[in-house]
Design an enzyme around this catalytic site. Structure first.
Site, PDB file in Angstrom:
ATOM      1  N   GLY A   6     -32.882  -5.917  -9.059  1.00 29.94           N
ATOM      2  CA  GLY A   6     -33.927  -5.082  -9.665  1.00 29.94           C
ATOM      3  C   GLY A   6     -35.291  -5.476  -9.127  1.00 29.94           C
ATOM      4  O   GLY A   6     -36.290  -5.480  -9.838  1.00 29.94           O
ATOM      5  N   GLY A   9     -38.524  -3.196  -9.563  1.00 31.86           N
ATOM      6  CA  GLY A   9     -39.061  -2.878 -10.892  1.00 31.86           C
ATOM      7  C   GLY A   9     -40.408  -3.541 -11.131  1.00 31.86           C
ATOM      8  O   GLY A   9     -40.943  -4.251 -10.272  1.00 31.86           O
ATOM      9  N   GLN A  10     -40.946  -3.311 -12.350  1.00 34.72           N
ATOM     10  CA  GLN A  10     -42.293  -3.822 -12.665  1.00 34.72           C
ATOM     11  C   GLN A  10     -42.345  -5.348 -12.559  1.00 34.72           C
ATOM     12  O   GLN A  10     -43.257  -5.905 -11.938  1.00 34.72           O
ATOM     13  CB  GLN A  10     -42.668  -3.429 -14.115  1.00 34.72           C
ATOM     14  CG  GLN A  10     -44.041  -3.947 -14.523  1.00 34.72           C
ATOM     15  CD  GLN A  10     -44.372  -3.718 -15.999  1.00 34.72           C
ATOM     16  OE1 GLN A  10     -43.489  -3.635 -16.858  1.00 34.72           O
ATOM     17  NE2 GLN A  10     -45.640  -3.609 -16.280  1.00 34.72           N
ATOM     18  N   ASP A  32     -32.020  -3.988  -4.905  1.00 38.09           N
ATOM     19  CA  ASP A  32     -32.231  -2.936  -5.915  1.00 38.09           C
ATOM     20  C   ASP A  32     -31.330  -1.754  -5.556  1.00 38.09           C
ATOM     21  O   ASP A  32     -30.731  -1.737  -4.483  1.00 38.09           O
ATOM     22  CB  ASP A  32     -33.720  -2.504  -5.956  1.00 38.09           C
ATOM     23  CG  ASP A  32     -34.107  -1.973  -7.341  1.00 38.09           C
ATOM     24  OD1 ASP A  32     -35.035  -2.519  -7.955  1.00 38.09           O
ATOM     25  OD2 ASP A  32     -33.417  -1.035  -7.822  1.00 38.09           O
ATOM     26  N   ILE A  33     -31.268  -0.813  -6.459  1.00 37.83           N
ATOM     27  CA  ILE A  33     -30.363   0.339  -6.250  1.00 37.83           C
ATOM     28  C   ILE A  33     -30.859   1.201  -5.095  1.00 37.83           C
ATOM     29  O   ILE A  33     -30.089   1.941  -4.480  1.00 37.83           O
ATOM     30  CB  ILE A  33     -30.247   1.159  -7.560  1.00 37.83           C
ATOM     31  CG1 ILE A  33     -29.083   2.163  -7.489  1.00 37.83           C
ATOM     32  CG2 ILE A  33     -31.545   1.882  -7.882  1.00 37.83           C
ATOM     33  CD1 ILE A  33     -27.723   1.547  -7.687  1.00 37.83           C
ATOM     34  N   ARG A  34     -32.180   1.087  -4.811  1.00 36.95           N
ATOM     35  CA  ARG A  34     -32.709   1.817  -3.639  1.00 36.95           C
ATOM     36  C   ARG A  34     -33.748   0.939  -2.940  1.00 36.95           C
ATOM     37  O   ARG A  34     -34.253  -0.019  -3.528  1.00 36.95           O
ATOM     38  CB  ARG A  34     -33.336   3.147  -4.065  1.00 36.95           C
ATOM     39  CG  ARG A  34     -34.594   3.031  -4.919  1.00 36.95           C
ATOM     40  CD  ARG A  34     -35.102   4.426  -5.314  1.00 36.95           C
ATOM     41  NE  ARG A  34     -34.112   5.106  -6.171  1.00 36.95           N
ATOM     42  CZ  ARG A  34     -33.987   4.834  -7.496  1.00 36.95           C
ATOM     43  NH1 ARG A  34     -34.751   3.912  -8.038  1.00 36.95           N
ATOM     44  NH2 ARG A  34     -33.086   5.470  -8.218  1.00 36.95           N
ATOM     45  N   TYR A 140     -32.127   0.287 -26.276  1.00 36.51           N
ATOM     46  CA  TYR A 140     -32.622  -0.832 -25.448  1.00 36.51           C
ATOM     47  C   TYR A 140     -32.611  -2.128 -26.259  1.00 36.51           C
ATOM     48  O   TYR A 140     -32.093  -3.154 -25.810  1.00 36.51           O
ATOM     49  CB  TYR A 140     -34.030  -0.482 -24.995  1.00 36.51           C
ATOM     50  CG  TYR A 140     -34.757  -1.544 -24.216  1.00 36.51           C
ATOM     51  CD1 TYR A 140     -35.834  -2.228 -24.773  1.00 36.51           C
ATOM     52  CD2 TYR A 140     -34.394  -1.864 -22.909  1.00 36.51           C
ATOM     53  CE1 TYR A 140     -36.515  -3.188 -24.049  1.00 36.51           C
ATOM     54  CE2 TYR A 140     -35.069  -2.820 -22.184  1.00 36.51           C
ATOM     55  CZ  TYR A 140     -36.141  -3.476 -22.766  1.00 36.51           C
ATOM     56  OH  TYR A 140     -36.817  -4.431 -22.048  1.00 36.51           O
ATOM     57  N   LYS A 144     -30.413  -5.554 -25.668  1.00 40.01           N
ATOM     58  CA  LYS A 144     -31.065  -6.855 -25.431  1.00 40.01           C
ATOM     59  C   LYS A 144     -30.606  -7.884 -26.477  1.00 40.01           C
ATOM     60  O   LYS A 144     -30.356  -9.045 -26.157  1.00 40.01           O
ATOM     61  CB  LYS A 144     -32.589  -6.707 -25.439  1.00 40.01           C
ATOM     62  CG  LYS A 144     -33.130  -5.989 -24.209  1.00 40.01           C
ATOM     63  CD  LYS A 144     -32.798  -6.737 -22.922  1.00 40.01           C
ATOM     64  CE  LYS A 144     -33.338  -6.069 -21.681  1.00 40.01           C
ATOM     65  NZ  LYS A 144     -32.970  -6.798 -20.440  1.00 40.01           N
TER      66      LYS A 144
HETATM   67  C1  VAH Z   1     -40.465  -1.214 -23.049  1.00 36.02           C
HETATM   68  N1  VAH Z   1     -41.862  -2.555 -21.596  1.00 36.02           N
HETATM   69  O1  VAH Z   1     -41.464  -0.663 -23.437  1.00 36.02           O
HETATM   70  C2  VAH Z   1     -40.614  -2.553 -22.334  1.00 36.02           C
HETATM   71  C3  VAH Z   1     -40.643  -3.705 -23.316  1.00 36.02           C
HETATM   72  C4  VAH Z   1     -41.452  -4.586 -25.516  1.00 36.02           C
HETATM   73  C5  VAH Z   1     -41.435  -3.433 -24.570  1.00 36.02           C
HETATM   74  O2  VAH Z   1     -39.368  -4.136 -23.613  1.00 36.02           O
HETATM   75  O3  VAH Z   1     -39.388  -0.730 -23.185  1.00 36.02           O
END
Ligand code: VAH
Length: 317
Positions: A6, A9-10, A32-34, A140, A144
């Site tokens: 990854g 990514g950011q 990364d995937i690309r 998400y 996590k």
């Molecule tokens: C999001 N930047 O917004 C991430 C982060 C706490 C936020 O996990 O999904």
């Protein structure tokens, strides 16, 4: 050698740059995937890799003699709400691939990012403790929180040296916002420079834990360089720096762009933000492995605007 999954990514982008500065570039393999931008591709080895493809990952680990993996690939909160199963599969299968390679002794050390998104509406919102109620209401956050449980399980059961931190919202200028709820705090700087106006998808008063990217990279490398006995938590460490609401961020921008204006048009991301804490207690990270943040809101805005001023003016948009 180090593998970053990854890397476009950011966090991955800046983590790759920093690690290539610390170690010889050829020892830091980006994937990364690309493909990524020229700096990433020309700065050292790069491999196109689907983080869910165990065989492809194993080949890279063996061929490059990888000893440490930073797994930074994931689908963030806002996008994950639109594609729940895709997000679950990516966020979990990529983690199992890396943990299983470590369990088989093919890699020695793993970094895996968690998030303050593991907390939910029933979590105390002020100075959220390291150990507390965590009933996340987002795909998400669920991925996590589950990932943290698996990291701790693989450490206790199989001795896997996996280390993790719960990032707050991260602010940076080198990549564009990528589907995070906290990304309003990245977009706002771009819009402030281009249009002197921002329509915020989070409402006034939405205080969230945030951090400038350099502090996040320091924490990531800091926990990975800590001695094993210093890492007392193998789920994931709370991490904090600054907390602010959109109107406070707008005020810090107006110090540079007096005519900047913000209007509020909350969307589906407001409910995600409302489920998260306002401020975080990260004392265990500070005590166990010496974490300390350096950027406050004023300093972050200074850096963001001065760096974006240049790049934005160079773009045609
Ligand atoms: C999001 N930047 O917004 C991430 C982060 C706490 C936020 O996990 O999904």
């Amino acid at each position: 050698r180090i593998l970053i999954i990854g890397a476009c990514g950011q966090i991955g982008t800046e983590l790759t740059e920093r690690l290539r500065r610390i170690y010889a570039p050829h020892k830091v393999i980006a994937s990364d995937i690309r493909e990524g931008d020229a700096e990433l591709m020309e700065g050292g080895p790069f491999e196109v890799l689907d983080a869910m493809d165990y065989e492809a990952l194993e080949d890279i680990v063996i061929n490059y003699e990888i000893s440490e993996v930073y797994l930074m690939a994931a689908m963030l909160s806002a996008t994950a709400e639109k594609f729940p199963m895709k997000a679950w599969n990516l966020n979990m299968n990529s983690l199992f691939n890396v943990l299983n390679l470590a369990k088989e002794g093919k890699i020695e050390k793993v970094f895996w990012p968690s998030s303050i998104a593991v907390f939910g509406p029933t979590t105390p919102k002020i100075n959220t403790p390291q150990h507390t109620i965590a009933e996340p209401t987002t795909v998400y956050g669920i991925s996590k929180l589950t990932g943290e449980r698996w990291c701790e399980y693989y450490h206790k059961k199989f001795g896997v040296d996996v280390r993790s931190i719960r990032y707050p919202g991260l602010i940076s200028y080198k990549t564009l916002p990528g589907g995070g709820t906290t990304d309003y705090a990245v977009e706002i700087y771009h819009k402030a420079i281009k249009h002197k106006k921002y329509i915020s998808f989070l409402d006034k008063g939405t205080t969230l834990p945030m951090m400038f990217i350099d502090d996040a990279i320091n924490a990531t490398i800091g926990i990975m360089e800590a001695k094993p006995h210093e890492i007392k938590l193998r789920s994931s460490y709370n991490l904090a720096a600054i907390s602010f609401a959109p109107e406070e961020l707008a005020d810090s921008i107006r110090k540079h762009i007096p005519e900047f204006e913000i209007v509020y048009e909350p969307d589906f991301r407001q409910a995600i933000a409302d489920s998260w804490p306002n401020t975080i207690d990260d004392s265990p990270a500070r005590e166990d492995w010496g974490w300390a943040h350096t950027y406050d809101l004023k300093e972050m805005t200074d850096v963001m605007l001065s760096n974006l001023q240049g790049s934005i003016l160079n773009t045609s948009e």
